[in-house]
Design a protein around this motif. Structure first.
Motif, PDB file in Angstrom:
ATOM      1  N   LYS A   1       0.824  -1.210   0.000  1.00 48.73           N
ATOM      2  CA  LYS A   1       0.000   0.000   0.000  1.00 48.73           C
ATOM      3  C   LYS A   1       0.859   1.261   0.000  1.00 48.73           C
ATOM      4  CE  LYS A   1      -1.645   1.878   3.630  1.00 48.73           C
ATOM      5  NZ  LYS A   1      -2.336   2.130   4.922  1.00 48.73           N
ATOM      6  N   ILE A   2       1.839   1.325   0.898  1.00 47.74           N
ATOM      7  CA  ILE A   2       2.629   2.550   1.021  1.00 47.74           C
ATOM      8  C   ILE A   2       3.517   2.772  -0.207  1.00 47.74           C
ATOM      9  CG2 ILE A   2       4.668   1.610   2.199  1.00 47.74           C
ATOM     10  CD1 ILE A   2       4.571   4.043   4.054  1.00 47.74           C
ATOM     11  N   THR A   3       3.951   1.693  -0.837  1.00 48.19           N
ATOM     12  CA  THR A   3       4.824   1.842  -2.005  1.00 48.19           C
ATOM     13  C   THR A   3       4.052   2.087  -3.304  1.00 48.19           C
ATOM     14  OG1 THR A   3       4.911  -0.577  -2.248  1.00 48.19           O
ATOM     15  CG2 THR A   3       6.711   0.484  -1.045  1.00 48.19           C
ATOM     16  N   THR A   4       2.736   1.913  -3.262  1.00 45.23           N
ATOM     17  CA  THR A   4       1.940   2.165  -4.467  1.00 45.23           C
ATOM     18  C   THR A   4       1.141   3.471  -4.377  1.00 45.23           C
ATOM     19  OG1 THR A   4       0.177   0.742  -3.573  1.00 45.23           O
ATOM     20  CG2 THR A   4       1.731  -0.260  -5.113  1.00 45.23           C
ATOM     21  N   LEU A   5       1.221   4.147  -3.248  1.00 44.62           N
ATOM     22  CA  LEU A   5       0.566   5.449  -3.133  1.00 44.62           C
ATOM     23  C   LEU A   5       1.368   6.498  -3.904  1.00 44.62           C
ATOM     24  CD1 LEU A   5      -0.424   5.624   0.653  1.00 44.62           C
ATOM     25  CD2 LEU A   5      -2.004   5.645  -1.288  1.00 44.62           C
ATOM     26  N   PRO A   6       0.762   7.211  -4.848  1.00 45.89           N
ATOM     27  CA  PRO A   6       1.499   8.254  -5.578  1.00 45.89           C
ATOM     28  C   PRO A   6       2.090   9.305  -4.645  1.00 45.89           C
ATOM     29  CG  PRO A   6      -0.583   7.772  -6.671  1.00 45.89           C
ATOM     30  CD  PRO A   6      -0.606   7.036  -5.376  1.00 45.89           C
TER      31      PRO A   6
ATOM     32  N   VAL B   1       7.340  18.184   3.820  1.00 47.64           N
ATOM     33  CA  VAL B   1       6.854  17.510   2.615  1.00 47.64           C
ATOM     34  C   VAL B   1       7.046  16.009   2.778  1.00 47.64           C
ATOM     35  CG1 VAL B   1       7.145  17.244   0.120  1.00 47.64           C
ATOM     36  CG2 VAL B   1       7.407  19.505   1.175  1.00 47.64           C
ATOM     37  N   PHE B   2       8.190  15.634   3.323  1.00 49.57           N
ATOM     38  CA  PHE B   2       8.533  14.222   3.489  1.00 49.57           C
ATOM     39  C   PHE B   2       7.518  13.483   4.349  1.00 49.57           C
ATOM     40  CE2 PHE B   2      10.672  10.768   5.734  1.00 49.57           C
ATOM     41  CZ  PHE B   2      11.266  10.074   4.689  1.00 49.57           C
ATOM     42  N   ILE B   3       7.028  14.130   5.428  1.00 47.97           N
ATOM     43  CA  ILE B   3       6.115  13.419   6.329  1.00 47.97           C
ATOM     44  C   ILE B   3       4.763  13.135   5.689  1.00 47.97           C
ATOM     45  CG2 ILE B   3       7.202  14.289   8.426  1.00 47.97           C
ATOM     46  CD1 ILE B   3       4.952  16.304   8.673  1.00 47.97           C
ATOM     47  N   ALA B   4       4.532  13.668   4.494  1.00 49.00           N
ATOM     48  CA  ALA B   4       3.315  13.292   3.771  1.00 49.00           C
ATOM     49  C   ALA B   4       3.299  11.791   3.499  1.00 49.00           C
ATOM     50  CB  ALA B   4       3.213  14.067   2.461  1.00 49.00           C
ATOM     51  N   ILE B   5       4.486  11.168   3.473  1.00 47.71           N
ATOM     52  CA  ILE B   5       4.559   9.717   3.255  1.00 47.71           C
ATOM     53  C   ILE B   5       3.808   8.982   4.357  1.00 47.71           C
ATOM     54  CG2 ILE B   5       6.119   7.725   3.202  1.00 47.71           C
ATOM     55  CD1 ILE B   5       8.237   9.544   1.941  1.00 47.71           C
TER      56      ILE B   5
ATOM     57  N   ILE C   1       5.843  11.195  -4.701  1.00 44.77           N
ATOM     58  CA  ILE C   1       5.854  12.648  -4.905  1.00 44.77           C
ATOM     59  C   ILE C   1       6.543  13.337  -3.740  1.00 44.77           C
ATOM     60  CG2 ILE C   1       4.394  14.705  -5.072  1.00 44.77           C
ATOM     61  CD1 ILE C   1       2.326  12.952  -6.527  1.00 44.77           C
ATOM     62  N   ALA C   2       6.185  12.939  -2.521  1.00 39.93           N
ATOM     63  CA  ALA C   2       6.794  13.538  -1.330  1.00 39.93           C
ATOM     64  C   ALA C   2       8.289  13.259  -1.283  1.00 39.93           C
ATOM     65  CB  ALA C   2       6.113  13.004  -0.074  1.00 39.93           C
ATOM     66  N   LEU C   3       8.686  12.049  -1.620  1.00 38.44           N
ATOM     67  CA  LEU C   3      10.107  11.688  -1.582  1.00 38.44           C
ATOM     68  C   LEU C   3      10.907  12.477  -2.607  1.00 38.44           C
ATOM     69  CD1 LEU C   3      12.420  10.004  -0.527  1.00 38.44           C
ATOM     70  CD2 LEU C   3      11.710   8.145  -2.050  1.00 38.44           C
ATOM     71  N   ILE C   4      10.370  12.609  -3.816  1.00 42.18           N
ATOM     72  CA  ILE C   4      11.071  13.344  -4.869  1.00 42.18           C
ATOM     73  C   ILE C   4      11.204  14.820  -4.518  1.00 42.18           C
ATOM     74  CG2 ILE C   4      10.886  14.131  -7.269  1.00 42.18           C
ATOM     75  CD1 ILE C   4       9.600  11.393  -7.885  1.00 42.18           C
ATOM     76  N   ILE C   5      10.120  15.411  -4.000  1.00 40.08           N
ATOM     77  CA  ILE C   5      10.171  16.833  -3.644  1.00 40.08           C
ATOM     78  C   ILE C   5      11.143  17.059  -2.491  1.00 40.08           C
ATOM     79  CG2 ILE C   5       8.853  18.779  -2.726  1.00 40.08           C
ATOM     80  CD1 ILE C   5       6.438  17.736  -4.229  1.00 40.08           C
TER      81      ILE C   5
END
Length: 258
Positions: free
Chosen positions: A26-31, A80-84, A35-39
């Protein structure tokens, strides 16, 4: 006559490892995860370049201030990262998705534990590429010049990963309590920008114990000496916030969620 492939899997046969695997998928398939990791990676890398080259300074009362001294700006990518973790915890409350998970894993304690473990582990792993390039760029020149010891840089890097991890757990817990992704992201982002600054001079002994200020103290870049804690104290305060939010979220998930 039912075939083996059409027979539902009994709930009793679902192992904890299966629940962990489902949460990982689930966590690895959430867009939002990527997005959060790249930003976060891009923002940290950009800040690393700006800090290393010192091409940008901010006007201050005592003259231009290097970007590296602006603690809130330097840790901004973490919000931004904690959006994960926020999306991993809060996205299932939309459209009744949580009821599907509970139907598969009725044991709420086991389900919450799996969610928290996967969210924490993924957050820790993802924080390395999010932080490392920018951190190396920021400190490479100082290491080459002999101004920083390699050991100090390693300790600082571990502190950065720890701050990302603990703030991620705080975001996860907050999302479960709020049952949404919007409120945790808004509150955690707005607090250090709009809430903490007005009270830094009037209530510094309270502000220093907020998660953002504790993280800055852990990273040795407090906004103001009045709101600074010893790095170890900052770590303990941030850990306490993470434990508190995770505990409240666990209780809410087990006893209140439907």
């Amino acid at each position: 006559m039912r075939t083996a492939t059409s027979t539902p899997l009994p709930v009793e046969t679902i192992r904890f490892s299966d629940t962990l695997a489902a949460e990982r998928i689930k966590i690895t398939t959430l867009p939002a995860t990527w997005i959060a990791l790249i930003i976060a990676f891009g923002a940290n890398t950009l800040l690393g370049v700006i800090t290393a080259t010192d091409i940008v300074r901010i006007a201050g009362q005592d003259g231009p201030i290097p970007i590296a001294r602006l603690g809130t700006l330097m840790v901004a990518p973490v919000y931004v990262f904690i959006a994960i973790t926020v999306f991993a915890a809060g996205s299932e409350y939309r459209g009744g998705q949580l009821r599907v998970s509970l139907a598969a894993v009725p044991d709420r304690n086991r389900l919450f534990a799996a969610k928290l473990i996967v969210s924490t582990a993924f957050s820790l792993i993802a924080s390395i590429p999010a932080v490392l390039p920018g951190y190396v760029l920021q400190h490479a020149a100082a290491i080459r010049a002999g101004e920083l010891r390699a050991g100090d840089v390693v300790v600082g890097f571990i502190a950065s990963l720890t701050a990302y991890l603990l703030l991620g757990i705080i975001g996860h817990g907050f999302a479960v309590i709020a049952k949404t992704v919007v409120t945790p992201l808004a509150v955690l982002f707005i607090t250090p920008v709009l809430i903490s600054p007005p009270f830094q001079n009037t209530l510094p002994h309270m502000v220093k114990f907020l998660p953002h200020e504790a993280a800055l103290s852990l990273l040795r870049i407090p906004v103001d000496p009045a709101t600074a804690l010893h790095p170890v104290a900052g770590l303990l305060v941030l850990t306490a916030w993470a434990a508190l939010l995770a505990s409240i979220a666990w209780k809410a998930f087990v006893h209140k969620d439907s």
